[in-house]
Scaffold this active site. Structure first.
Site, short mmCIF file in Angstrom:
data_model
loop_
_atom_site.label_atom_id
_atom_site.label_comp_id
_atom_site.label_asym_id
_atom_site.label_seq_id
_atom_site.Cartn_x
_atom_site.Cartn_y
_atom_site.Cartn_z
N ARG A 126 0.85 -1.21 0.00
CA ARG A 126 0.00 0.00 0.00
C ARG A 126 0.87 1.24 0.00
O ARG A 126 1.84 1.33 0.75
CB ARG A 126 -0.86 0.04 1.27
CG ARG A 126 -2.02 -0.87 1.26
CD ARG A 126 -3.14 -0.51 2.18
NE ARG A 126 -2.84 0.21 3.41
CZ ARG A 126 -3.78 0.69 4.22
NH1 ARG A 126 -5.05 0.54 3.92
NH2 ARG A 126 -3.47 1.31 5.32
N ASP B 252 0.17 -1.71 12.08
CA ASP B 252 0.67 -2.28 10.83
C ASP B 252 1.12 -3.71 11.06
O ASP B 252 2.12 -3.97 11.74
CB ASP B 252 1.84 -1.42 10.31
CG ASP B 252 2.27 -1.84 8.92
OD1 ASP B 252 2.58 -3.04 8.72
OD2 ASP B 252 2.29 -1.00 8.01
N ASP C 246 4.73 -4.74 9.90
CA ASP C 246 5.78 -4.16 10.76
C ASP C 246 5.86 -4.90 12.10
O ASP C 246 6.94 -5.16 12.62
CB ASP C 246 5.49 -2.67 11.03
CG ASP C 246 5.81 -1.80 9.82
OD1 ASP C 246 6.41 -2.32 8.85
OD2 ASP C 246 5.44 -0.62 9.84
#
Ligand code: PRP
Ligand code: URA
Length: 205
Positions: free
Chosen positions: A102, A197, A200
């Protein structure tokens, strides 16, 4: 197609720890694996079986075995966090990969990789932990269908109302399996309350 939301006390327990911002990547990976296992079972309840006769130590017995191949398509990179549970449960599974990322400003996903096994005749399950705007899921479902998939499901850990609506509009026949159906997207297109996220947190980046 209906949205299937996991209803199991263990799923709720694991999800709460997964959301916790103090959960470190090693634990995050374990919790993702556990939810992946629960989703793998839930999303394959309706797999077709065929009769097979075996000889037990005592007599002949006709049981059932899986009738058709299973293909898992994780959306890189976070989808890798849900892949191992499917490999552990279904030893004959094939794996295809779709790489999407994204854009941080627009939240529109850009494709950077695609490698798929033969999909015709198989149950194809696209796995990606986060269904946010639905853009990544819709792109991937379109690609697998263009490559011959006719029987396709989507499994995710957290979904948003916007993402579910988008997938149901563009791919109405695709069932969605999710461990949590969250409230909304925020202005940056992150799921709320969500877990941040996923990629992450999975890889400590
Ligand atoms: C995240 C997530 C999904 C996507 C969902 O991936 O893993 O693929 O966002 O968002 P969407 O529904 O709005 O498309 P990201 O693009 O951050 O890449 P990553 O897996 O490499 O971290
Ligand atoms: N991708 C993530 O990892 N988290 C979100 O909340 C939305 C997209």
């Amino acid at each position: 197609m209906p949205l299937h939301v996991l209803k199991h006390p263990l799923a709720s327990h694991v999800m709460t720890h997964l959301r916790d911002e103090s959960t470190k990547p090693a634990t995050f990976r374990t919790l993702s694996y556990q939810l992946g296992l629960l989703l793998a079972i839930e999303s394959t309840r309706d797999l077709a079986t065929t009769d097979k006769t075996v000889q037990t130590p005592l007599e002949e017995h006709t049981g059932q075995v899986l009738a058709r191949p299973l293909v898992i398509v994780p959306i890189l990179r976070a989808g890798l966090g849900m892949t191992q549970p499917f490999l552990d449960l279904f030893p004959d599974v094939s794996v295809g990969y779709v790489g999407l990322e994204r854009d941080h400003e627009t939240a529109v996903a850009r494709s950077y990789y695609c490698k798929l096994p033969p999909l015709a005749g198989a149950r194809v399950i696209v796995v990606d932990p986060m269904l946010a705007t639905g853009g990544s899921a819709v792109q991937t479902l379109t690609v697998v269908k263009e490559n011959g998939a006719k029987d396709v499901s989507f499994a995710c850990i957290v979904s948003s109302p916007e993402g579910v609506e988008t997938v149901q509009k563009d791919h109405p026949e695709v069932p969605i399996y999710t461990a949590a159906f969250d409230r909304e997207l925020n202005g940056a297109k992150y799921i709320m309350p969500g877990l941040g996220d996923f990629g992450d947190r999975l890889y400590g980046t």
